[in-house]
Design a protein around this motif. Structure first.
Motif, PDB file in Angstrom:
ATOM      1  N   MET A   1     -37.324 -16.649 -32.760  1.00 18.72           N
ATOM      2  CA  MET A   1     -38.010 -15.529 -31.791  1.00 18.72           C
ATOM      3  C   MET A   1     -37.758 -15.971 -30.517  1.00 18.72           C
ATOM      4  N   VAL A   2     -36.891 -15.003 -29.892  1.00 18.47           N
ATOM      5  CA  VAL A   2     -36.387 -15.299 -28.436  1.00 18.47           C
ATOM      6  C   VAL A   2     -36.951 -14.259 -27.260  1.00 18.47           C
ATOM      7  N   ALA A   3     -37.204 -12.963 -27.801  1.00 20.96           N
ATOM      8  CA  ALA A   3     -37.716 -12.207 -26.940  1.00 20.96           C
ATOM      9  C   ALA A   3     -39.219 -11.671 -27.385  1.00 20.96           C
ATOM     10  N   ASN A   4     -40.063 -11.880 -26.220  1.00 16.90           N
ATOM     11  CA  ASN A   4     -41.412 -11.609 -26.883  1.00 16.90           C
ATOM     12  C   ASN A   4     -41.555  -9.988 -26.528  1.00 16.90           C
ATOM     13  N   LEU A   5     -41.755  -9.267 -27.736  1.00 14.27           N
ATOM     14  CA  LEU A   5     -41.804  -7.641 -27.524  1.00 14.27           C
ATOM     15  C   LEU A   5     -43.138  -7.259 -27.683  1.00 14.27           C
ATOM     16  N   GLY A   6     -43.892  -8.435 -27.905  1.00 11.46           N
ATOM     17  CA  GLY A   6     -45.366  -7.925 -28.008  1.00 11.46           C
ATOM     18  C   GLY A   6     -46.041  -7.755 -29.317  1.00 11.46           C
ATOM     19  N   LYS A   7     -45.140  -7.060 -30.152  1.00 11.36           N
ATOM     20  CA  LYS A   7     -45.617  -7.097 -31.430  1.00 11.36           C
ATOM     21  C   LYS A   7     -45.765  -7.895 -32.593  1.00 11.36           C
ATOM     22  N   TRP A   8     -44.595  -8.713 -32.390  1.00  7.83           N
ATOM     23  CA  TRP A   8     -44.238  -9.709 -33.503  1.00  7.83           C
ATOM     24  C   TRP A   8     -44.425 -11.216 -33.173  1.00  7.83           C
ATOM     25  N   ARG A   9     -44.787 -12.114 -33.925  1.00  7.28           N
ATOM     26  CA  ARG A   9     -44.855 -13.448 -33.642  1.00  7.28           C
ATOM     27  C   ARG A   9     -43.624 -14.143 -34.466  1.00  7.28           C
ATOM     28  N   GLY A  10     -43.241 -15.263 -34.038  1.00  8.54           N
ATOM     29  CA  GLY A  10     -42.309 -16.082 -34.940  1.00  8.54           C
ATOM     30  C   GLY A  10     -42.203 -17.323 -34.194  1.00  8.54           C
ATOM     31  N   ARG A  11     -41.142 -18.135 -34.823  1.00 10.28           N
ATOM     32  CA  ARG A  11     -40.980 -19.611 -34.504  1.00 10.28           C
ATOM     33  C   ARG A  11     -40.088 -19.527 -33.288  1.00 10.28           C
ATOM     34  N   SER A  12     -40.410 -20.158 -32.334  1.00 11.24           N
ATOM     35  CA  SER A  12     -39.331 -20.236 -30.920  1.00 11.24           C
ATOM     36  C   SER A  12     -38.222 -21.256 -31.363  1.00 11.24           C
ATOM     37  N   PRO A  13     -37.241 -21.203 -30.619  1.00 12.53           N
ATOM     38  CA  PRO A  13     -36.134 -22.374 -30.785  1.00 12.53           C
ATOM     39  C   PRO A  13     -36.835 -23.307 -30.187  1.00 12.53           C
ATOM     40  N   ASN A  14     -36.096 -24.478 -30.627  1.00 15.90           N
ATOM     41  CA  ASN A  14     -36.246 -26.018 -29.962  1.00 15.90           C
ATOM     42  C   ASN A  14     -35.722 -26.237 -28.918  1.00 15.90           C
ATOM     43  N   THR A  15     -35.545 -27.275 -28.435  1.00 16.02           N
ATOM     44  CA  THR A  15     -34.524 -27.702 -27.339  1.00 16.02           C
ATOM     45  C   THR A  15     -33.181 -27.659 -27.598  1.00 16.02           C
ATOM     46  N   ASP A  16     -32.750 -28.142 -28.786  1.00 17.49           N
ATOM     47  CA  ASP A  16     -31.633 -28.235 -29.296  1.00 17.49           C
ATOM     48  C   ASP A  16     -31.131 -26.890 -29.599  1.00 17.49           C
ATOM     49  N   GLU A  17     -31.818 -25.851 -30.321  1.00 21.47           N
ATOM     50  CA  GLU A  17     -31.582 -24.729 -30.695  1.00 21.47           C
ATOM     51  C   GLU A  17     -31.206 -23.817 -29.105  1.00 21.47           C
ATOM     52  N   TRP A  18     -32.058 -24.161 -28.420  1.00 23.03           N
ATOM     53  CA  TRP A  18     -31.761 -23.286 -26.983  1.00 23.03           C
ATOM     54  C   TRP A  18     -30.463 -23.699 -26.509  1.00 23.03           C
ATOM     55  N   ARG A  19     -29.846 -25.164 -26.842  1.00 21.80           N
ATOM     56  CA  ARG A  19     -28.708 -25.369 -26.413  1.00 21.80           C
ATOM     57  C   ARG A  19     -27.679 -24.643 -26.966  1.00 21.80           C
ATOM     58  N   LYS A  20     -27.870 -24.943 -28.351  1.00 13.89           N
ATOM     59  CA  LYS A  20     -26.825 -24.102 -29.040  1.00 13.89           C
ATOM     60  C   LYS A  20     -26.524 -22.513 -28.867  1.00 13.89           C
ATOM     61  N   LEU A  21     -27.569 -21.861 -28.281  1.00 16.80           N
ATOM     62  CA  LEU A  21     -27.748 -20.559 -27.922  1.00 16.80           C
ATOM     63  C   LEU A  21     -27.015 -20.423 -26.546  1.00 16.80           C
ATOM     64  N   ARG A  22     -27.152 -21.531 -25.686  1.00 21.48           N
ATOM     65  CA  ARG A  22     -26.606 -21.296 -24.459  1.00 21.48           C
ATOM     66  C   ARG A  22     -25.258 -21.670 -24.351  1.00 21.48           C
ATOM     67  N   ASN A  23     -24.678 -22.341 -25.461  1.00 22.34           N
ATOM     68  CA  ASN A  23     -23.203 -22.429 -25.816  1.00 22.34           C
ATOM     69  C   ASN A  23     -22.858 -21.423 -26.747  1.00 22.34           C
ATOM     70  N   CYS A  24     -23.483 -20.446 -27.274  1.00 17.90           N
ATOM     71  CA  CYS A  24     -22.853 -19.441 -28.183  1.00 17.90           C
ATOM     72  C   CYS A  24     -21.780 -18.752 -27.606  1.00 17.90           C
ATOM     73  N   PRO A  25     -20.745 -18.805 -28.138  1.00 17.18           N
ATOM     74  CA  PRO A  25     -19.262 -18.046 -27.717  1.00 17.18           C
ATOM     75  C   PRO A  25     -19.214 -16.571 -28.335  1.00 17.18           C
ATOM     76  N   CYS A  26     -20.402 -15.946 -28.595  1.00 14.29           N
ATOM     77  CA  CYS A  26     -20.256 -14.532 -29.488  1.00 14.29           C
ATOM     78  C   CYS A  26     -20.058 -13.646 -28.173  1.00 14.29           C
ATOM     79  N   PRO A  27     -19.652 -12.453 -28.483  1.00 13.63           N
ATOM     80  CA  PRO A  27     -19.138 -11.481 -27.432  1.00 13.63           C
ATOM     81  C   PRO A  27     -20.771 -10.991 -26.488  1.00 13.63           C
ATOM     82  N   ALA A  28     -21.671 -11.340 -26.974  1.00 13.87           N
ATOM     83  CA  ALA A  28     -23.029 -10.919 -26.272  1.00 13.87           C
ATOM     84  C   ALA A  28     -23.564 -12.310 -25.414  1.00 13.87           C
ATOM     85  N   CYS A  29     -23.477 -13.203 -26.211  1.00 12.53           N
ATOM     86  CA  CYS A  29     -23.741 -14.613 -25.306  1.00 12.53           C
ATOM     87  C   CYS A  29     -22.547 -14.639 -24.233  1.00 12.53           C
TER      88      CYS A  29
END
Ligand SMILES: [Zn+2]
Length: 348
Positions: free
Chosen positions: A245-273
């Motif tokens: 879960m990366v965006a808190n949209l109010g209605k849903w709960r879920g597991r947040s990324p850990n430090t390593d996973e945030w790092r992966k997301l920061r380095n994600c080469p997909c068109p959006a990231c």
């Protein structure tokens, strides 16, 4: 294995198939639209019939357009479709892939008698569409063996080079009386072995880990709208991992990324990231949705690519544990690798 991205006519953004879109995902090879959507939107239906699905959606020729017959929509809404209308839609809108109309989806909670009734109606529909390119549909259910032998006995159906498997979703979602994961796997495996030459499509699976299972089973294509559904709930997928879960949209709960996973997301080469970074994934509104959906689809396609590479060079069994951290599915993959000698599985 071909990943078919499920679309919704209610919101065609992000236009991941469109080279002119900032969300263009170059590795995408197929999309799926549902006849259920067209059934609800007669003016869209008319337009698609006039110009054909490719032009209607603006999908380039190299990207295939799959049509879902809307069986799941009809199951949920209690409405029924008209075969003649569906056939007219197929003939005019010209999808590249289209199933028979209409299979009647069994749910695990149904009694044996009701499941047998779904089987009877679905086989009747399969036989009625024995001609042309209509893909027969069978269901992962207690009736599966019956389906398989009925298809084998029918020269028209057994002569077709494609088959589709439905009804897997309620089983994977652990609906009451759902089949065990093991029986779902052995069901799929036996279909693969019985029809080694057929192109097998499985409806509605597409989590990161289920892609592994489908690839190992030698399934040829799968479709999923999970990339969009997850994005709408603020969820992103990560290579080899479950949902985060990366965006808190109010209605849903879920597991947040850990430090390593945030790092992966920061380095994600997909068109959006690549364009908007982690901030884009966290955003609310349409922009956040488009970023997360594009990211999710890209991750899924990359996962399929990783899988294909590692299965084809026989490194999969040695590497999958490092790749997958998903507690539900990793043991199943171990089981599947045990259940079948690798040589018996058609290369994904
Ligand atoms: Zn990304």
């Amino acid at each position: 294995m071909l990943i078919v991205a499920g679309l919704s006519l209610k919101n065609l953004n992000p236009r991941v198939w469109d080279p002119a879109s900032p969300y263009f995902v170059a590795s995408l090879r197929a999309v799926m639209v549902s006849y259920g959507d067209f059934h609800q939107m007669p003016s869209q239906r008319k337009k698609a019939q006039e110009v054909g699905l490719h032009r209607y959606l603006g999908v380039p020729r190299r990207v295939k357009v799959y049509l879902d017959n809307g069986a799941f929509y009809f199951l949920r809404s209690g409405l029924s479709g008209v075969r003649k209308d569906y056939q007219e839609f197929v003939e005019m809108a010209k999808p590249d892939w289209y199933p028979i109309a209409f299979d009647v989806i069994p749910t695990p909670q149904m009694s044996d008698l009701t499941q047998a009734d779904c089987y009877g109606q679905t086989m009747q529909a399969n036989r009625a569409f024995g001609h042309d390119g209509y893909v027969p549909v069978i269901h992962v259910s207690r009736m599966l063996e019956k389906y398989v032998s009925a298809v084998q006995r029918n020269p028209k159906l057994s002569g077709k080079n494609r088959i589709a498997l439905g009804a897997i979703v309620p089983n994977l979602l652990r609906a009451p009386k759902a089949m065990s994961y093991e029986s779902v796997l052995s069901n799929l495996l036996s279909v693969r072995k019985t029809f080694p030459e057929k192109d097998i499509h499985v409806f509605g699976i597409g989590g990161t880990a289920t892609v592994h299972l489908a690839g190992l089973l030698g399934i040829d294509s799968i479709d999923s709208s999970g990339w969009r559904n997850r994005a709408a709930r603020g969820i992103v997928q990560l290579p080899g991992s479950g949902d985060r879960m990366v965006a808190n949209l109010g209605k849903w709960r879920g597991r947040s990324p850990n430090t390593d996973e945030w790092r992966k997301l920061r380095n994600c080469p997909c068109p959006a990231c690549g364009a908007h970074g982690v901030r884009g994934l966290k955003a609310s509104g349409v922009k956040g949705f488009c970023n997360r959906a594009t990211h999710n689809l890209w991750v899924l396609l990359e996962e399929a690519r990783w899988l294909e590479k590692h299965i084809s060079n026989d490194r999969y069994a040695r590497t999958y544990r490092r790749r997958l951290d998903n507690s539900t599915y990793a043991p199943l993959i171990t089981k599947l690798l045990e259940m079948t000698a690798r040589k018996e599985i058609k290369s994904a």
